[in-house]
Design a protein around this motif. Structure first.
Motif, short mmCIF file in Angstrom:
data_model
loop_
_atom_site.label_atom_id
_atom_site.label_comp_id
_atom_site.label_asym_id
_atom_site.label_seq_id
_atom_site.Cartn_x
_atom_site.Cartn_y
_atom_site.Cartn_z
N ALA A 1 8.59 6.20 -8.16
CA ALA A 1 8.02 4.95 -7.45
C ALA A 1 6.75 4.92 -6.67
CB ALA A 1 8.94 4.25 -7.59
N GLY A 2 7.93 5.29 -5.81
CA GLY A 2 6.72 5.30 -4.60
C GLY A 2 5.82 6.05 -4.73
N LEU A 3 4.98 6.24 -4.86
CA LEU A 3 4.04 7.21 -5.76
C LEU A 3 2.81 6.66 -6.28
CD1 LEU A 3 5.75 10.63 -7.09
CD2 LEU A 3 4.78 9.74 -4.82
N GLN A 4 3.41 5.72 -7.05
CA GLN A 4 2.48 5.01 -8.16
C GLN A 4 1.07 3.81 -6.98
OE1 GLN A 4 2.62 5.89 -10.81
NE2 GLN A 4 4.52 6.49 -10.86
N ASP A 5 0.15 3.67 -7.45
CA ASP A 5 -0.63 2.86 -6.55
C ASP A 5 -0.50 1.52 -7.12
OD1 ASP A 5 -3.08 2.84 -5.68
OD2 ASP A 5 -3.97 3.66 -7.10
N THR A 6 -0.27 0.87 -6.48
CA THR A 6 -0.19 -0.62 -6.20
C THR A 6 0.14 -1.45 -7.56
OG1 THR A 6 0.49 -2.78 -5.47
CG2 THR A 6 -2.22 -2.12 -5.39
N ASN A 7 -1.39 -0.69 -8.48
CA ASN A 7 -1.15 -1.32 -10.15
C ASN A 7 0.15 -0.56 -10.94
OD1 ASN A 7 -3.61 -3.31 -8.52
ND2 ASN A 7 -4.68 -1.51 -10.38
N ASP A 8 -0.30 0.24 -10.36
CA ASP A 8 1.56 0.82 -11.25
C ASP A 8 2.79 0.31 -10.90
OD1 ASP A 8 0.12 2.54 -13.24
OD2 ASP A 8 -0.89 3.36 -12.34
N TYR A 9 2.67 0.22 -9.53
CA TYR A 9 3.92 -0.12 -9.06
C TYR A 9 4.62 -1.17 -9.15
CZ TYR A 9 7.81 -0.37 -4.88
OH TYR A 9 8.42 -1.11 -4.21
N PHE A 10 3.36 -2.52 -9.31
CA PHE A 10 4.19 -3.60 -9.94
C PHE A 10 3.31 -3.77 -10.97
CE2 PHE A 10 3.14 -4.22 -5.34
CZ PHE A 10 4.61 -4.75 -4.61
N GLY B 1 0.72 -1.41 -0.20
CA GLY B 1 -0.06 -0.06 0.48
C GLY B 1 1.08 0.88 0.11
N LEU B 2 0.55 2.76 -0.30
CA LEU B 2 1.12 3.21 0.29
C LEU B 2 0.84 4.22 1.25
CD1 LEU B 2 -0.64 5.40 -2.98
CD2 LEU B 2 2.84 4.76 -3.45
N VAL B 3 2.13 4.85 1.77
CA VAL B 3 2.24 5.57 2.64
C VAL B 3 1.91 7.13 3.02
CG1 VAL B 3 3.43 3.77 3.82
CG2 VAL B 3 5.03 6.13 3.00
N GLY B 4 1.63 7.38 3.44
CA GLY B 4 1.48 8.86 3.96
C GLY B 4 0.36 9.37 5.29
N ASP B 5 -0.34 10.83 5.46
CA ASP B 5 -0.41 10.79 6.36
C ASP B 5 -1.41 11.14 6.60
OD1 ASP B 5 0.37 13.40 5.14
OD2 ASP B 5 0.85 14.35 6.72
N LEU B 6 -2.25 11.10 7.31
CA LEU B 6 -4.06 11.94 6.75
C LEU B 6 -4.37 11.92 8.49
CD1 LEU B 6 -6.09 8.71 5.06
CD2 LEU B 6 -6.01 11.66 4.37
N GLN B 7 -5.21 13.37 8.42
CA GLN B 7 -5.77 13.91 10.16
C GLN B 7 -4.87 13.90 11.04
OE1 GLN B 7 -8.79 11.10 10.72
NE2 GLN B 7 -9.55 11.27 8.32
N GLY B 8 -3.35 13.89 10.45
CA GLY B 8 -2.44 13.96 11.52
C GLY B 8 -1.78 12.58 12.31
N HIS B 9 -2.29 11.52 11.05
CA HIS B 9 -1.57 10.04 11.96
C HIS B 9 -0.82 9.29 10.37
CE1 HIS B 9 -4.24 9.93 15.31
NE2 HIS B 9 -5.15 10.08 14.22
N LYS B 10 0.36 9.29 10.99
CA LYS B 10 1.00 8.47 9.42
C LYS B 10 0.21 7.26 9.27
CE LYS B 10 4.76 11.19 9.93
NZ LYS B 10 4.38 11.96 8.96
N VAL B 11 -0.16 6.92 7.93
CA VAL B 11 -1.04 5.76 7.74
C VAL B 11 -0.46 5.35 6.01
CG1 VAL B 11 -2.79 6.96 8.06
CG2 VAL B 11 -2.23 7.11 6.19
N VAL B 12 -0.73 3.72 6.05
CA VAL B 12 -0.73 2.95 4.89
C VAL B 12 -2.07 2.86 4.21
CG1 VAL B 12 -0.79 1.24 6.62
CG2 VAL B 12 -0.08 0.94 4.14
N ALA B 13 -1.79 3.02 2.60
CA ALA B 13 -3.53 2.61 2.51
C ALA B 13 -3.89 1.11 1.87
CB ALA B 13 -3.76 3.57 1.05
N SER B 14 -4.72 0.28 2.07
CA SER B 14 -4.92 -0.70 1.75
C SER B 14 -4.93 -1.05 0.49
CB SER B 14 -5.72 -1.71 2.66
OG SER B 14 -5.67 -2.59 1.16
N PRO B 15 -4.48 -1.42 -0.85
CA PRO B 15 -4.74 -1.17 -2.55
C PRO B 15 -5.65 -1.23 -1.92
CG PRO B 15 -2.38 -2.90 -1.21
CD PRO B 15 -3.30 -2.22 0.00
N ILE B 16 -6.11 -2.56 -1.48
CA ILE B 16 -7.49 -3.43 -2.42
C ILE B 16 -8.38 -2.05 -1.94
CG2 ILE B 16 -8.70 -5.23 -2.91
CD1 ILE B 16 -6.19 -7.31 -2.68
N TYR B 17 -9.30 -2.26 -0.88
CA TYR B 17 -10.34 -1.22 -1.09
C TYR B 17 -10.36 0.34 0.03
CZ TYR B 17 -12.75 -5.34 -2.16
OH TYR B 17 -12.95 -6.80 -3.09
N LYS B 18 -9.04 -0.14 0.00
CA LYS B 18 -8.34 1.60 -0.08
C LYS B 18 -8.58 1.85 1.47
CE LYS B 18 -7.00 2.00 -4.36
NZ LYS B 18 -6.12 1.72 -4.32
#
Ligand code: SRM
Ligand SMILES: Cc1cc2nc3c(=O)[nH]c(=O)nc-3n(C[C@H](O)[C@H](O)[C@H](O)COP(=O)(O)OP(=O)(O)OC[C@H]3O[C@@H](n4cnc5c(N)ncnc54)[C@H](O)[C@@H]3O)c2cc1C
Ligand code: SF4
Ligand code: FES
Lengths: 107, 842
Positions: free
Chosen positions: B542-551, A56-73
């Motif tokens: 790379a670190g910006l891509q959605d998983t589909n793009d990343y892989f 998943g992609l990492v980032g921050d949301l509402q002040g928390h460090k988060v990761v987004a699940s790549p399937i249903y986000k």
């Protein structure tokens, strides 16, 4: 410090991206942020029932460090494993220790 | 009670709707209508030339009369009224008794009494029949002139321009739109319209129309000049249709118009007049909104409802004339005693803004905006609600010095009584009530309150109210793409382009805040790819891509991936098929023919992707970009090579196009189709870009969509040779890439594009923005720098490292389990997996 599991050299973690790791048979997702901070949470996404959090992609949301699940986000708090969209859901969060340029997970 | 209505135009119909709503208990209603069809949207009349049909324009639901039981007699002109016996007579001699009579006869176009004004090809612009005549006459004409440079005249000129005529506007006054716009604004407007290629002739008084030399007519002006033309449209003002009142003893004003009081009653008992035929306090309102108000007032009075009066209406207007934004509010000319002006002119961008304020500087009296009408909503509300101006009112029209948008007053400041939609008399309170009642979306808000559904001028404001109220309710609605960037995708695109930004870090440092997230990162990645076309797996990207793009593959429900090699145009050799088959067999993948004429291989684990792709690349396949927001497929039919009806080689052309645009990153995915003849077996008209062969070349369609909300593509240009077609497609795609929102397909983008298809045609075909060359060059860069992402990936050890399940183990994900079905694999269900996996526990 008996429960430290050695994972990999810090340098092997790509910045702002995740990798999967096997820690005592459990799948763990490990992330290194731009700041150098390293987080580890469970790799299993309860919503999709798949081991995908490390991708998943990492980032921050509402002040928390988060990761987004790549399937249903769904977003998970990297520090606590809590799901931002559904407070009844939580994935495991692990403590991370760095020693001699190696990443260890407390499990 | 028996109600008779004369005239079934927009206002008349509003009266009937209101009656049906307020007094459902049956009144007997008879409508006498002169036109051959029930009420239609005259305001949108010009849309007829953009492909709208008479049916599209109708404002009368087809079952309105059967549901209400009201009677409608088309093609029936009323000729007499006996106000004593209360009987209306028609031209056929039929008679109708009334208890209440409603006159809603509208107006007719004024044709100046110039000799020759009834020659063939001299027309007016009011009804659908007029439009038929205009279209037919234009077909045999080269040059067209509109007499009258007012609002309607300019609209008529646009119609002529669209019909492909050399177009001129002849105006008696020294400037265009003299009623709404002051001198300074008139100058800017004139320049803008002249730039569109319309001849403008002000201060011309036509004295005679006779036979021309090069054209059908020549118009002679009082100053000795003349103008040759094949057709003439008179649009020199409207006159109320008050004959039937005048001839039957009902009072009319000295310069026409049926006199009405605050209840819309005429001088005769039980006779009302509403809309453009009515004269209230010496004024005729030539707009539909005041007419609607009259309809509501008259209806309430007829059914004996609450005391509702017509007390005048606001004549402020905002519209887009030939792609030029024009707005006028209140006392635009500053005629109020002691009033003060502020004005701002930018000759480079041709923007003109003026506000007229009261002597004490506290209240807004009027405004004129040309070129940039963003401030219209705020200004109108300040005026309508008599609100106090901010300390420095000039701030309302001055661009902010740091380039950001001027600070508006914000809808929150408006009182609940503020009228937001004047056409449909919808107040802020009405909107808020609907939102409180659960409405969450703009479309829904519009349909349930009717706000924004007529002239559309208030749509932005309605949107703002929605946003603001939802914000208060804690529902998030922002145009900002996420919490890290207070910008839309389009704005980010421009920031990146102008600032030559090449990395997300740079982007967020300069224009955002925080670390970013799964929305702004892929969006930025897509923008950077469209702009610079660097490999998406290069370090900073790379670190910006959605998983589909990343892989470089689409993740499936169980965390495995699918593999889609490109099969341009759907054409594949037997050897190609065999390779795909063998690879699938070797790695035990599930195979399926997709809806896009290619083959999808499912069930690959992340660490298998590079090996599988290596085999495919070695056999000559390349990435199909099924994972990217980019070109998917160019679907083709077999075409002239084999098909007995084909007129062009659709497969060959589809392959060329697919190879040209493969890899282009865009706001959303792009699909093309190419059909070899009009039978359209490739379903090109449901694609973002659709191409259909003709005897003479290709017809180009754009902005179609299948999916959740299908939309037919629209014809952009016909009979193009391949080269011109590619040029147009280059421009079209780049324009979309530049201006669309995140995840906005071309269809939705097109529906939101101000100026619609015409505007798009102007940009793509006529290069009205002067950016065609730049866009073509940008596309050329993308085409020239294409390389297969998979080929690059398998040759780069750094990239390959990423394709592994675990950083500290070579084991595979034991949660990926397949079972067999119909001779192939599929993911096991949770029940099937139960017992076989250890799920992490908290
Ligand atoms: C594989 C395929 C179905 C199939 O087995 O045939 C497919 C599969 C998916 N489609 Fe599709 N679509 C497929 C053809 C279509 C078509 C038919 C076509 O292209 O002619 C359409 C309707 C045409 C259109 O797009 O206008 C279509 C309309 C959608 C939509 C709705 C888009 C819309 O604008 O409403 C989505 C959702 C989205 O993009 O947001 C979608 C999304 C998806 C996703 C990406 C959903 C997802 O996120 O997992 C699926 C993943 C594909 C994968 O893993 O490879 N797919 N999808 C087809 C792949 C075609 C190809 O070769 O690339
Ligand atoms: C091209 C164009 C663009 C416009 N753009 C705008 C705009 O952007 N914004 C805006 O607010 N307004 C605009 N208008 C004006 C708007 O269309 C009118 O204000 C509105 O249509 C008036 O409605 P009405 O019902 O009073 O009259 P109409 O719509 O003219 O209806 C009157 C009907 O009565 C019929 N009739 C007349 N006499 C008789 C009789 N004796 N017996 C039977 N039937 C009869 C007529 O045939 C007609 O069908 C535009 C008008 C045109 C022509
Ligand atoms: S229709 Fe739905 S389920 Fe089927 S492939 Fe497309 S997105 Fe997936
Ligand atoms: S003001 Fe015309 S639609 Fe709302």
């Amino acid at each position: 410090m008996t429960n430290l599991v050695k994972v990999c050299p810090v340098a092997e973690l790509p910045v702002n991206l995740g990798v999967g790791a096997l820690v005592k048979g459990q799948q763990v997702a490990v992330f290194k942020l731009k700041t150098g901070d390293i987080y580890a949470v469970g790799n299993f996404d309860p919503f999709s029932e798949a081991n995908v959090i490390s991708r998943g992609l990492v980032g921050d949301l509402q002040g928390h460090k988060v990761v987004a699940s790549p399937i249903y986000k769904h977003h998970y708090n990297l520090a606590t494993g809590e799901c931002l969209e559904d407070e009844s859901v939580k994935i495991p969060a692990y403590s991370v220790v760095v020693q001699d340029e190696y990443v260890y997970i407390v499990a | 009670m028996r109600i008779v209505m004369i005239g079934h135009g927009m206002v008349g119909h509003r009266f009937l709707e209101s009656l049906a709503k307020n007094a459902p208990e049956q009144h007997e209603v008879i409508v006498l209508a002169e036109e051959p069809r029930p009420a239609y949207d005259r305001v949108q009349l010009s849309a007829f030339f953009n492909g709208k049909t008479a049916e599209d324009l109708s404002v009368t639901p087809h079952d309105f009369f059967s549901n209400t039981g009201y009677g409608l007699q088309l093609n029936t002109r009323a000729t007499g009224i006996d106000t004593v016996t209360k009987i209306v007579t028609t031209q056929n001699g039929d008679t109708f008794h009334y208890d209440k009579l409603i006159l809603a006869t509208g107006s007719y176009p004024f044709v100046p009494p110039v000799s020759g004004n009834n020659r063939e090809g001299c027309l007016v612009y009011r009804t659908i029949e007029d439009l038929h005549a205009i279209r037919d006459t234009a077909a045999g004409s080269k040059v067209g002139v509109v007499v009258g440079g007012g609002l309607l005249g300019l609209e008529a000129a646009k119609a002529l321009k669209d019909l492909g005529l050399e177009t001129h506007v002849v105006e008696f006054a020294p400037r265009l739109m003299a009623v709404q716009v002051d001198e300074g604004g008139g100058r800017v407007l004139r320049k803008k319209i002249a730039d569109l290629g319309v001849g403008i002739h002000t201060e011309r008084n036509t004295v005679e129309i006779t036979d021309g030399e090069k054209c059908r007519h020549v118009m002679k002006f009082s100053d000795g000049t003349s103008l040759e033309t094949d057709m003439i449209l008179f649009s020199a003002g409207i006159r109320p249709r008050d004959d039937i009142a005048k001839n039957n003893g009902i009072a009319i004003g000295p310069r026409g118009g049926i006199v009405v009081d605050n209840y819309c009653r005429t001088s005769a008992p039980d006779v009302y007049a509403i809309g453009e035929c009515a004269l209230w306090e010496g004024k005729i309102y030539g707009l539909v909104a005041p007419g609607y108000q009259m309809a509501e007032v008259a209806c309430t009075h007829v059914v004996g409802g609450a005391d509702k009066q017509f007390l005048g209406a606001d004549m402020s207007t905002k519209l887009k004339l030939m792609g030029v934004d024009v707005a006028s509010i209140g006392d635009a000319h500053g005629t109020t005693a002691g009033s003060l002006n502020y004005s701002y002119v930018d000759e480079r961008t041709q923007t003109y803004k003026k506000i007229v304020v009261s002597a004490d500087g506290k209240k807004l009296l009027g405004a004129v905006l040309i070129g940039d009408v963003e401030a219209y909503g705020d200004l109108l509300q300040l005026k309508l609600n008599d609100m106090n101006l901010p300390d420095k009112p000039e701030g309302l029209i001055l661009p902010a010095s740091d380039g950001s948008k001027p600070v508006g007053l914000g809808v929150d400041a408006l009182p609940m009584t503020a009228q937001i939609c004047s056409c449909n008399n919808v107040s802020k309170a009405d909107l808020c009530a609907a939102i409180e009642g659960g409405v969450r979306e703009l479309g829904e808000l519009k349909s349930c309150t009717k706000a924004g559904t007529s002239c559309g001028g208030c749509a932005a404001l309605v949107g703002q109210v929605l946003k603001c109220e939802l914000g208060k309710l804690g529902v998030e609605v922002k145009k900002d793409i996420c919490e890290h960037f207070a910008y839309s995708r389009q704005e980010m695109y421009h920031l990146a382009k102008i600032g030559n930004i090449r990395s997300f870090d740079d982007m967020i440092a300069k224009h955002g805040k925080g670390d970013g997230c799964d929305i702004c990162k892929p969006t930025t990645a897509s923008i950077l790819s469209s702009l610079w076309n660097e490999h998406i797996l290069k370090k900073p990207l790379a670190g910006l891509q959605d998983t589909n793009d990343y892989f470089l593959a689409n993740m499936q429900k169980d965390g495995t991936y699918s593999i889609v090699p490109r099969i341009p145009g759907g054409e594949i050799t037997p050897d190609g098929l065999i390779v795909i088959g063998e690879v699938a067999k070797k790695y035990k993948l599930y195979t399926k023919i997709t809806g896009g004429q290619r083959i999808d291989l499912f069930g690959a684990r992340v660490e298998q992707l590079p090996v599988i792709w290596k085999e495919l690349v070695d056999a000559g396949f390349e990435s199909g970009h099924a994972y990217g927001k980019s070109l998917r497929t160019v679907k083709s039919c077999v075409g002239s090579t084999w098909c007995r009806y084909g007129v062009q080689d659709s497969v060959g052309f589809a392959i060329d196009l697919e190879n040209r645009y493969r890899g282009l990153r865009s706001p959303h995915k792009l699909k093309f189709g190419v059909s070899g003849c009009t039978r359209e077996c490739a379903e090109a008209q449901s694609k973002d870009v659709g191409i259909i062969a003709t005897e003479r070349g290709w017809n180009l369609y754009v902005c179609g969509n299948g999916g959740m909300k299908p939309r037919h593509a629209e014809l952009l240009a016909s009979d193009l040779d391949s080269e011109t077609l590619i040029k147009y497609v280059d421009r079209f795609l780049m324009f979309y890439v530049r201006t669309a929102d995140r995840l906005q397909r071309t269809s939705v983008w097109r529906d939101n594009l101000e100026g619609g298809l015409d505007y798009l045609k102007a940009v793509v075909i006529d290069d009205s923005l002067g950016i065609a060359e730049e866009m073509e060059a940008q596309m050329k860069h993308v085409v020239d720098t294409f390389s297969c992402e998979w080929k690059d990936a398998i040759n780069d050890p750094e990239t390959l490292k990423r394709f592994r399940s675990f950083v500290n183990s070579d084991e595979v994900d034991n949660n990926v389990v397949f079972v067999e079905e119909r001779g192939q694999i599929r993911p096991a269900t949770v029940q099937e997996k139960a017992g076989r996996i250890a799920v992490a526990e908290v």
